[in-house]
Structure formats: structure tokens, C-alpha cells
Design a protein around this motif. Structure first.
Motif, PDB file in Angstrom:
ATOM      1  N   ASP A  39       5.938   0.418   2.316  1.00 15.44           N
ATOM      2  CA  ASP A  39       5.748   1.837   1.700  1.00 15.44           C
ATOM      3  C   ASP A  39       4.239   2.381   1.645  1.00 15.44           C
ATOM      4  O   ASP A  39       3.548   1.715   1.036  1.00 15.44           O
ATOM      5  CB  ASP A  39       6.427   2.202   0.124  1.00 15.44           C
ATOM      6  CG  ASP A  39       7.854   2.062   0.196  1.00 15.44           C
ATOM      7  OD1 ASP A  39       8.378   2.832   0.717  1.00 15.44           O
ATOM      8  OD2 ASP A  39       8.397   1.030  -0.607  1.00 15.44           O
ATOM      9  N   HIS A  70       7.392   3.298   6.099  1.00 13.78           N
ATOM     10  CA  HIS A  70       8.068   4.346   5.511  1.00 13.78           C
ATOM     11  C   HIS A  70       6.813   5.018   5.275  1.00 13.78           C
ATOM     12  O   HIS A  70       6.056   4.678   4.109  1.00 13.78           O
ATOM     13  CB  HIS A  70       8.936   4.341   4.356  1.00 13.78           C
ATOM     14  CG  HIS A  70       9.471   5.207   3.419  1.00 13.78           C
ATOM     15  ND1 HIS A  70       9.906   5.199   2.312  1.00 13.78           N
ATOM     16  CD2 HIS A  70       9.079   6.708   3.913  1.00 13.78           C
ATOM     17  CE1 HIS A  70      10.176   6.648   1.979  1.00 13.78           C
ATOM     18  NE2 HIS A  70       9.574   7.259   2.798  1.00 13.78           N
ATOM     19  N   GLY A 146       7.277   7.948  -4.316  1.00 16.81           N
ATOM     20  CA  GLY A 146       6.095   7.714  -5.028  1.00 16.81           C
ATOM     21  C   GLY A 146       5.965   6.310  -5.779  1.00 16.81           C
ATOM     22  O   GLY A 146       5.044   5.720  -5.745  1.00 16.81           O
ATOM     23  N   GLY A 149      11.176   1.202  -8.770  1.00 21.98           N
ATOM     24  CA  GLY A 149      11.881   1.016  -9.976  1.00 21.98           C
ATOM     25  C   GLY A 149      12.547   2.348 -10.811  1.00 21.98           C
ATOM     26  O   GLY A 149      12.665   2.251 -11.768  1.00 21.98           O
ATOM     27  N   ASP A 179      16.966   4.738   0.442  1.00 24.48           N
ATOM     28  CA  ASP A 179      15.708   4.293  -0.234  1.00 24.48           C
ATOM     29  C   ASP A 179      15.575   4.849  -1.614  1.00 24.48           C
ATOM     30  O   ASP A 179      15.605   5.912  -1.673  1.00 24.48           O
ATOM     31  CB  ASP A 179      14.574   4.459   0.664  1.00 24.48           C
ATOM     32  CG  ASP A 179      13.443   3.897   0.138  1.00 24.48           C
ATOM     33  OD1 ASP A 179      13.370   3.052  -0.744  1.00 24.48           O
ATOM     34  OD2 ASP A 179      12.329   4.300   0.697  1.00 24.48           O
ATOM     35  N   GLY A 181      16.392   2.970  -5.776  1.00 24.01           N
ATOM     36  CA  GLY A 181      17.156   2.716  -6.955  1.00 24.01           C
ATOM     37  C   GLY A 181      18.421   1.917  -6.447  1.00 24.01           C
ATOM     38  O   GLY A 181      19.227   1.771  -7.192  1.00 24.01           O
ATOM     39  N   GLY A 201      13.756  -2.513  -3.498  1.00 23.51           N
ATOM     40  CA  GLY A 201      12.403  -3.048  -3.844  1.00 23.51           C
ATOM     41  C   GLY A 201      12.336  -4.035  -5.038  1.00 23.51           C
ATOM     42  O   GLY A 201      12.459  -5.282  -4.985  1.00 23.51           O
ATOM     43  N   SER A 202      12.589  -3.418  -6.480  1.00 24.48           N
ATOM     44  CA  SER A 202      12.517  -4.004  -7.615  1.00 24.48           C
ATOM     45  C   SER A 202      13.746  -5.031  -7.568  1.00 24.48           C
ATOM     46  O   SER A 202      13.807  -6.161  -8.008  1.00 24.48           O
ATOM     47  CB  SER A 202      12.542  -3.026  -8.659  1.00 24.48           C
ATOM     48  OG  SER A 202      13.452  -1.950  -8.351  1.00 24.48           O
TER      49      SER A 202
END
Ligand code: 5RP
Ligand code: FE2
Length: 227
Positions: A39, A70, A146, A149, A179, A181, A201-202
Motif C-alpha cells: 500500500d 496499490h 487510508g 484494520g 481490499d 476488512g 492485512g491485519s
């Protein structure tokens, strides 16, 4: 349909050890991710600031896995090409920021990369359908870009269903990527709507064993694929 693709986002990784964090999801076997999602944020197109081309160039030297960049930046018409020339596998720009998305896609492909177009949760798909004929991936954002999480916005799945239909009927030829959540609670509805590639991600880098999280998410998505 092909096996679902999993792309861990290093936004939730330890930025002091990015090479090792990528290696953790690049081991051979079921724990190997398909792409690693990077990102790039410029504190203008989005409020946050992450990393840019010099860091991506360094990661490309050590990463034994395709990088999916991205770009959440202003003026991608000027800056995106550098990521393609550096060797990124897929370079995604935002429809809301691109001035000439068709030329941009052609330039990215000419530089040897796959070209991706992303739309924010509130951006409709229809105005971009002609431009998308020139793209290899459509990245549907399921959070406001931005930050990692955040909670999954299920409303965007309608756009995924439309894109899936257009791909299945041959009107578009691209990978449908989602992309924001994505985790064990949300991946099934995204898979059922027709997503091909899941950024997480998270859910990956917040897990004790990131590789194991990749394998588990892929298996869960595979059980719920549309079609
Ligand atoms: O583009 C992004 C945010 O703008 C990230 O790729 C995304 O949010 C991944 O993080 P998580 O899976 O934790 O939501
Ligand atoms: Fe992202």
C-alpha cells in the motif's frame, strides 16, 4: 473457476523488518501467498503516509513473490510507471485520481506490469467499464482507503457481483480483487459474490503465524467460491 488468490497487505507488517515479513508468507506450500500487496499512500490522496518507490525497489530485490502495488496517490499518470519499470507484478491506480486511465493502463502494460484499476467504496463501477477493458485487475475497495484494520463494507459486494458477471460472460477479462476488512468473518461473503483475489492485512500480519493465516483464508474462500 481457478483457486482463490490471497494477497497479504504489508500495511499491517513490521516496517522495520519488511523483507522478513514478506518471506514469512512466501514459503513453499499451502502457506505461500499468491501476491504480496504493497500500500503506497502519499498523505494527499489519502490522509496517511506509508512508503514509496525507493522502498518498493528494495523489496523487489529480496521478495521471492509477485508484488501487487496499490497506489493511493495523487497524479498516478505521472508516478505509476516507475513501479512497473521497477518490476512490480501488478500496479493498481485509483480511478478517482487517474486523468487518462486508458493511456495509463497501456503504459503500465508496455512497461511489463499488469495494470489495475481501483474504486473506492462510494465510486460506482459503470463509468469505468470501457476503461476496464484495458485492465488486468479491478480492485474493489471494501473500506475507505487510508488505514488497515477497518470494518468491511458489505455494500460493495454488489459491484463485485456485477464485475463477476461481466468477466464470466466475457465482456471483461480481469481479476476481481477486494481490499479492506477481509478476515475469517468476511471472506465467505466476498467469495460468494465472486472475488478472485483477497487482500488481507491485519488478518494475516496480526496472526501468530502469517503463513498459516494465508492457508486458512484460501481454504475458506475456496469452499465458498461462486460458480
Ligand atoms: O488499501 C488498504 C487500506 O487503504 C489496505 O490494503 C487494507 O486496508 C488492508 O488492511 P486490512 O485487511 O487490515 O483492512
Ligand atoms: Fe490496499
Amino acid at each position: 473457476m481457478a483457486e482463490p488468490l490471497i494477497a497479504p497487505s504489508i500495511l499491517s507488517a513490521d516496517f522495520a523488518r519488511l523483507g522478513a515479513e514478506i518471506a514469512a508468507v512466501a514459503q513453499a506450500g499451502t502457506a505461500r501467498a499468491d501476491w504480496v500487496h504493497v500500500d503506497v499512500m502519499d498523505a494527499h490522496f489519502v490522509p496517511n503516509l506509508t512508503l514509496g518507490l525507493p522502498v518498493v525497489q528494495s523489496l523487489l530485490k529480496v521478495a521471492d513473490i509477485p508484488l501487487d502495488c496499490h497506489l493511493m496517490i495523487e497524479d498516478p499518470d505521472r508516478w505509476a510507471i516507475g513501479y512497473a519499470e521497477a518490476g512490480a507484478y501488478n500496479v493498481t491506480v485509483h480511478a478517482e485520481a487517474a486523468k487518462d486511465p486508458v493511456k495509463l493502463a497501456k503504459d503500465l502494460r508496455a512497461a511489463g506490469a499488469k495494470a489495475g484499476l481501483s474504486i473506492k467504496p462510494g465510486t460506482p463501477l459503470e463509468p469505468w467499464l470501457d476503461a476496464l477493458k484495458h485492465y488486468d485487475t479491478l480492485l474493489v475497495m471494501s473500506v475507505e482507503p487510508g488505514f488497515g484494520g477497518q470494518s468491511f463494507i458489505a455494500d460493495v459486494l454488489e459491484k463485485v457481483r456485477t464485475a463477476r458477471r461481466l468477466v464470466d460472460t466475457g465482456q471483461l477479462k480481469l481479476v476481481v480483487e477486494i481490499d479492506g476488512g477481509i478476515n475469517a468473518d468476511t471472506i465467505e461473503q466476498a467469495a460468494e459474490a465472486g472475488v478472485d483475489c483477497f487482500v488481507a492485512g491485519s488478518a494475516v500480519y496480526g496472526a501468530d503465524d502469517p503463513g498459516q493465516a494465508v492457508a486458512a483464508l484460501r481454504a475458506q474462500a475456496a469452499r465458498h467460491r461462486a460458480g
